[in-house]
Every structure is written in structure tokens, then in C-alpha cells.
Design an enzyme around this catalytic site. Structure first.
Site, PDB file in Angstrom:
ATOM      1  N   CYS A 159       0.804  -1.227   0.000  1.00 21.81           N
ATOM      2  CA  CYS A 159       0.000   0.000   0.000  1.00 21.81           C
ATOM      3  C   CYS A 159       0.832   1.270   0.000  1.00 21.81           C
ATOM      4  O   CYS A 159       0.305   2.351  -0.245  1.00 21.81           O
ATOM      5  CB  CYS A 159      -0.954  -0.003   1.191  1.00 21.81           C
ATOM      6  SG  CYS A 159      -2.100  -1.399   1.204  1.00 21.81           S
ATOM      7  N   HIS A 207      -3.049   7.007   2.421  1.00 23.08           N
ATOM      8  CA  HIS A 207      -3.498   5.724   1.885  1.00 23.08           C
ATOM      9  C   HIS A 207      -4.890   5.434   2.423  1.00 23.08           C
ATOM     10  O   HIS A 207      -5.143   5.512   3.627  1.00 23.08           O
ATOM     11  CB  HIS A 207      -2.525   4.621   2.282  1.00 23.08           C
ATOM     12  CG  HIS A 207      -3.077   3.250   2.100  1.00 23.08           C
ATOM     13  ND1 HIS A 207      -3.632   2.835   0.907  1.00 23.08           N
ATOM     14  CD2 HIS A 207      -3.206   2.203   2.969  1.00 23.08           C
ATOM     15  CE1 HIS A 207      -4.067   1.589   1.043  1.00 23.08           C
ATOM     16  NE2 HIS A 207      -3.821   1.193   2.284  1.00 23.08           N
ATOM     17  N   ASN A 246     -10.300   0.013  -0.095  1.00 25.68           N
ATOM     18  CA  ASN A 246      -8.845   0.045  -0.035  1.00 25.68           C
ATOM     19  C   ASN A 246      -8.304  -0.531  -1.338  1.00 25.68           C
ATOM     20  O   ASN A 246      -8.440  -1.735  -1.600  1.00 25.68           O
ATOM     21  CB  ASN A 246      -8.371  -0.776   1.170  1.00 25.68           C
ATOM     22  CG  ASN A 246      -6.857  -0.795   1.331  1.00 25.68           C
ATOM     23  OD1 ASN A 246      -6.116  -0.515   0.402  1.00 25.68           O
ATOM     24  ND2 ASN A 246      -6.404  -1.164   2.523  1.00 25.68           N
TER      25      ASN A 246
END
Length: 345
Positions: free
Chosen positions: A115, A257, A287
């Protein structure tokens, strides 16, 4: 005044298939309220069968070039693709993406930092530009996490989505809008088992035998990740701002993020910033790992949230553990995020 990488184009692409919390509740022991209250997510996009990370990356890259005012004859020296879900273990996905976009002879490679991948890729491309090895670069974050999820596991299947975002960088100076002026990166490999797909790599294959079925899919220890993410995203953002010479009070936007709404809010609070500075599109896309920051940037830019000259902090945390942050002075540009597809090569 010194040489810097300058943002000149931004593009995003999401697969058309929407998967709502209600859709997941039909087959998992969960509900819209349970998912939304713990994550902030209402829906996510999943790629249709046969659509790969490279397909999404190609589309996002084409849109970023369009945003930068570059056409089929664009000269791009470097393509960096951040992804956890490449099309193949070998070869890398980036060279094929570059070829499909029409970028002849560009250096191209994949970067794996989960990520944190897009921030790592920005730093790599920025270094190449500052060193004079590239005049222009295309940085892409793209994922098809739906292909590595255990869709019976409500702790992970409800969180992740698919998508791609891309940025075009050019050589410029560190005083102009669009300049990337401060980076911070870090890692802690002792925590590698907190976010992992145990099977499929050389370690599992070298051990011999067939892996357990669960080991073929993404696994995460959520509570440990939550605490570490807040701490490292906050510290890294502070470090990037300091390297840019920015007092935190001058930061207009924080684009973190998009892992969890509670994480994003906690980072903003620990930085001492107004909640309105924290950018989030998590509710609509989930996500998307390495794609999450460029997707959030493109979404906010398309909505007119940023003004030229705004100080923007990017901050991320991912498996490895890895983390990173970047300081960006916003340029005058419009992201390309329409649903119209470009001709994919």
C-alpha cells in the site's frame, strides 16, 4: 532553486462493477452497518473476469497522459508501476503497459511496496528526474486485489477494491507548482507476517508440497496494522513536511493511503490538522492498495478541491511493513477520470 520532479498530469480508472456492502452481506456474516462503522467503506469496484492489473494500469496511464496534454507521440523516459497484483510473477507488468500505451523504448519496471507502493514509485521516478536520467516519467499505482482475496473471509473481503491511478512527472524546479519537494520512506521487515500472502513465492515453493488453501490468499492482522499505520503515517508525514521546509500549519490537504477512515482521521488529529484537510474517497472505492493515493488525488482534483499552490502531504503505510510520505505543491491541472474508455492497445 534546484531540479525537481513536477506533477503535470493525473489520471484514474475504476472497473465498472460496483460491489456494495449489501451485496457482500447477502453471502457473508456481515452488514452494511458493520462494514461502514469499522472501515468507512460503502462500496468498492471489482474487475470483471479476464481483466488484469495491466489492463487497469494501461487505461489510467492513457488518462494521465491526456491530462498532461500529451498524445500518442508522447516521449516518456521511465514507467514505474507500483502493484501487489502483477499480471505474472515473471515478466514485470510495466513493460507491457508501456508498450500498450505506445511509449517506445521507455525504461519500465514494477515496484512492490504494497500500500506504500505509489509513494515509493514517486520517489524512485523523482530521483531519476533529479539525477538527469529521465526528463519525463509515468508513475502508476494499479491493483486487482479481488484476485487475491478469500471471498469467504469477511475480515478482508469487505475491505479491498480494484483500480488504477497514474501521474505524469517532468523535470522542473522546486519552486514551481507541482514540485515534489520532500520524501520520507521506511520499513520494518520484522513485521512482515502482519500483511501477507504466504504462498506462491520462492519461500513456499522451496519448502516443497502444496500450500494450505488459506495461504494462497491475502491475510492481515488488523489490530496490529491499525496501530502501526497511524504511528508511521503520522511520523512519515511530519518528516516529509520538515524536509520540504513546511510548518504543518501551512498544509492544506493530507491525502493518505485509503485503508480505513478511522486511520485517516487519527493521522489528521495527530498532525494537529483540521479534519477538513483530510481527503478521502474510501467510501466509494474501498482500499485499493498502491492505487489508493493516486485515485484519491484524481478524485479530489476532478471535484475542484485543490487550488494551484496548495501544500499537499501524501502519506502511506503497507505490508512489509513499509511506509512513506511526500510533500507536493499542487499544480494547475485537471485529472482525467471520466468513464469513457481510451483505445487500449
Amino acid at each position: 532553486m534546484g531540479t525537481a520532479a513536477v506533477l503535470t498530469g493525473l489520471g484514474a480508472h475504476l472497473p465498472p462493477r460496483r460491489v456494495t456492502n449489501a451485496d457482500l452481506a447477502e453471502r457473508l456474516d456481515t452488514s452494511d452497518e458493520w462494514i461502514a462503522s469499522r472501515t468507512g467503506i460503502r462500496e468498492r469496484r471489482w474487475a470483471d473476469p479476464g481483466v488484469s492489473t495491466g489492463d487497469l494500469a494501461t487505461e489510467a496511464g492513457l488518462r494521465a497522459l491526456k491530462s498532461a496534454g500529451l498524445g500518442d507521440d508522447a516521449r516518456i523516459d521511465l514507467v514505474v508501476l507500483a502493484t501487489t497484483t502483477p499480471d505474472h510473477p515473471c515478466p514485470a507488468t510495466a513493460p507491457e503497459v508501456a508498450s500498450r500505451i505506445g511509449l517506445v523504448d521507455a525504461a519500465a519496471y514494477d515496484l512492490a511496496a504494497v500500500c506504500s507502493g505509489f509513494v515509493y514509485a514517486l520517489e524512485a521516478a523523482s530521483n531519476a528526474i533529479r539525477a538527469g536520467r529521465a526528463a519525463n516519467a509515468l508513475v502508476i499505482g494499479a491493483e486487482t486485489y479481488s484476485t487475491i482475496l478469500d471471498h469467504t473471509d469477511r475480515t478482508t473481503a469487505v475491505i479491498f477494491g480494484d483500480g488504477a491511478g497514474a501521474a505524469v512527472l517532468r523535470a522542473g524546479d522546486d519552486t514551481e507548482p507541482g514540485a515534489l519537494t520532500g520524501f520520507d520512506l521506511g520499513s520494518d521487515g520484522t513485521r512482515r507476517d502482519c500483511i501477507t500472502v504466504p504462498a506462491g513465492g520462492s519461500r513456499q515453493r522451496a519448502a516443497g508440497g502444496e500450500p494450505a488453501e488459506a495461504d494462497r490468499y491475502f491475510q492481515m492482522r488488523g489490530k496490529e496494522v491499525f496501530t502501526a499505520a497511524v504511528a508511521h503515517m503520522t511520523a512519515s508525514a511530519r518528516a516529509a513536511a520538515a524536509r520540504a521546509g513546511w510548518p504543518l500549519g501551512t498544509v492544506a490537504h493530507v491525502v493518505g493511503h485509503q485503508a480505513n477512515l478511522r486511520i485517516l482521521r487519527a493521522v489528521g488529529e495527530q498532525l494537529g490538522l483540521d479534519p477538513g484537510t483530510v481527503v478521502s474517497n474510501l467510501d466509494r472505492v474501498g482500499n485499493t492498495s498502491a492505487a489508493s493515493i493516486p485515485l484519491a488525488l484524481a478524485d479530489a482534483a476532478a471535484a475542484g478541491r485543490f487550488a494551484a499552490g496548495d501544500r499537499v502531504l501524501l502519506t502511506a503505510f503497507g505490508g512489509g511493513f513499509t511506509w512513506g510520505a511526500a510533500a507536493l505543491t499542487w499544480p494547475d491541472l485537471a485529472a482525467v477520470t471520466t468513464d469513457e474508455r481510451s483505445p487500449i492497445r
